[in-house]
Motif scaffolding. Structure first.
Motif, PDB file in Angstrom:
ATOM      1  N   VAL A 144       0.840  -1.208   0.000  1.00 45.84           N
ATOM      2  CA  VAL A 144       0.000   0.000   0.000  1.00 45.84           C
ATOM      3  C   VAL A 144       0.870   1.252   0.000  1.00 45.84           C
ATOM      4  CG1 VAL A 144      -1.622   1.342   1.409  1.00 45.84           C
ATOM      5  CG2 VAL A 144      -1.990  -1.103   1.074  1.00 45.84           C
ATOM      6  N   LEU A 145       1.900   1.274   0.840  1.00 45.47           N
ATOM      7  CA  LEU A 145       2.761   2.451   0.930  1.00 45.47           C
ATOM      8  C   LEU A 145       3.630   2.644  -0.311  1.00 45.47           C
ATOM      9  CD1 LEU A 145       3.794   2.182   4.670  1.00 45.47           C
ATOM     10  CD2 LEU A 145       2.253   3.854   3.639  1.00 45.47           C
ATOM     11  N   GLU A 146       3.804   1.595  -1.103  1.00 46.49           N
ATOM     12  CA  GLU A 146       4.599   1.698  -2.329  1.00 46.49           C
ATOM     13  C   GLU A 146       3.855   2.458  -3.424  1.00 46.49           C
ATOM     14  OE1 GLU A 146       8.181   1.211  -4.051  1.00 46.49           O
ATOM     15  OE2 GLU A 146       7.683   0.335  -2.111  1.00 46.49           O
ATOM     16  N   HIS A 147       2.549   2.539  -3.297  1.00 39.47           N
ATOM     17  CA  HIS A 147       1.742   3.224  -4.307  1.00 39.47           C
ATOM     18  C   HIS A 147       1.986   4.727  -4.218  1.00 39.47           C
ATOM     19  CE1 HIS A 147      -1.652   4.594  -6.629  1.00 39.47           C
ATOM     20  NE2 HIS A 147      -1.833   3.341  -7.044  1.00 39.47           N
ATOM     21  N   PRO A 148       2.265   5.409  -5.346  1.00 42.66           N
ATOM     22  CA  PRO A 148       2.608   6.826  -5.299  1.00 42.66           C
ATOM     23  C   PRO A 148       1.472   7.736  -4.833  1.00 42.66           C
ATOM     24  CG  PRO A 148       2.552   6.030  -7.571  1.00 42.66           C
ATOM     25  CD  PRO A 148       2.359   4.851  -6.681  1.00 42.66           C
TER      26      PRO A 148
END
Length: 152
Positions: free
Chosen positions: A82-86
């Motif tokens: 989730v946190l990897e999504h820009p």
């Protein structure tokens, strides 16, 4: 007899013999014949079973194997994904115990490699609903792979 004024959203409560509050609507419902979902015991949650939902457990198992291969827990893999999504600026977690909180706190420091991200996309392709009940709006970020990766 004049009705009592109640603020908007107020629920009329009534005390039973033991002094507990009960919703009047729930009592009326039971008097009228009870169960809203025939064939199901009162108070039991609805479980979505069957062939339509079989893809979800299979995907969860495959993701658990991937997390183990990456040296992460499934929760850490999910939060890191989730946190990897820009477009995501923060992830909301909901631990119920201190142990769950401790296991989730390290996920913000995890960086997933492109290989792991690609394997996640193979297991659960972006924009694909594993169940027809989950269908809804499909944003452009799901159809354009370049929008799903942060720039280095």
């Amino acid at each position: 007899m004049q009705a009592r004024a109640r603020p908007a959203g107020a629920v009329p409560l009534r005390r039973d013999r033991a002094g507990r509050h009960r919703l009047r609507a729930a009592r009326r419902h039971r008097r009228r014949g009870g169960n809203r979902c025939p064939g199901r015991a009162p108070g039991r949650p609805v479980r979505h079973r069957g062939a339509e939902n079989a893809a979800k457990p299979a995907a969860a198992d495959a993701l658990a194997v991937l997390a183990e291969e990456a040296g992460l827990t499934l929760v850490q893999l999910a939060l890191a994904f989730v946190l990897e999504h820009p477009a995501v600026t923060s992830a909301i977690i909901g631990p119920r115990t201190f142990e769950q909180l401790e296991s989730q706190l390290g996920a913000d420091k995890v960086r997933l490699s492109r290989d792991v991200l690609d394997r996640i996309d193979e297991i659960v392709p972006p924009g694909v609903d594993l169940s027809a009940r989950d269908a809804g709006y499909t944003p452009a970020v799901l159809t354009d792979a370049s929008l799903r990766r942060r720039t280095a």
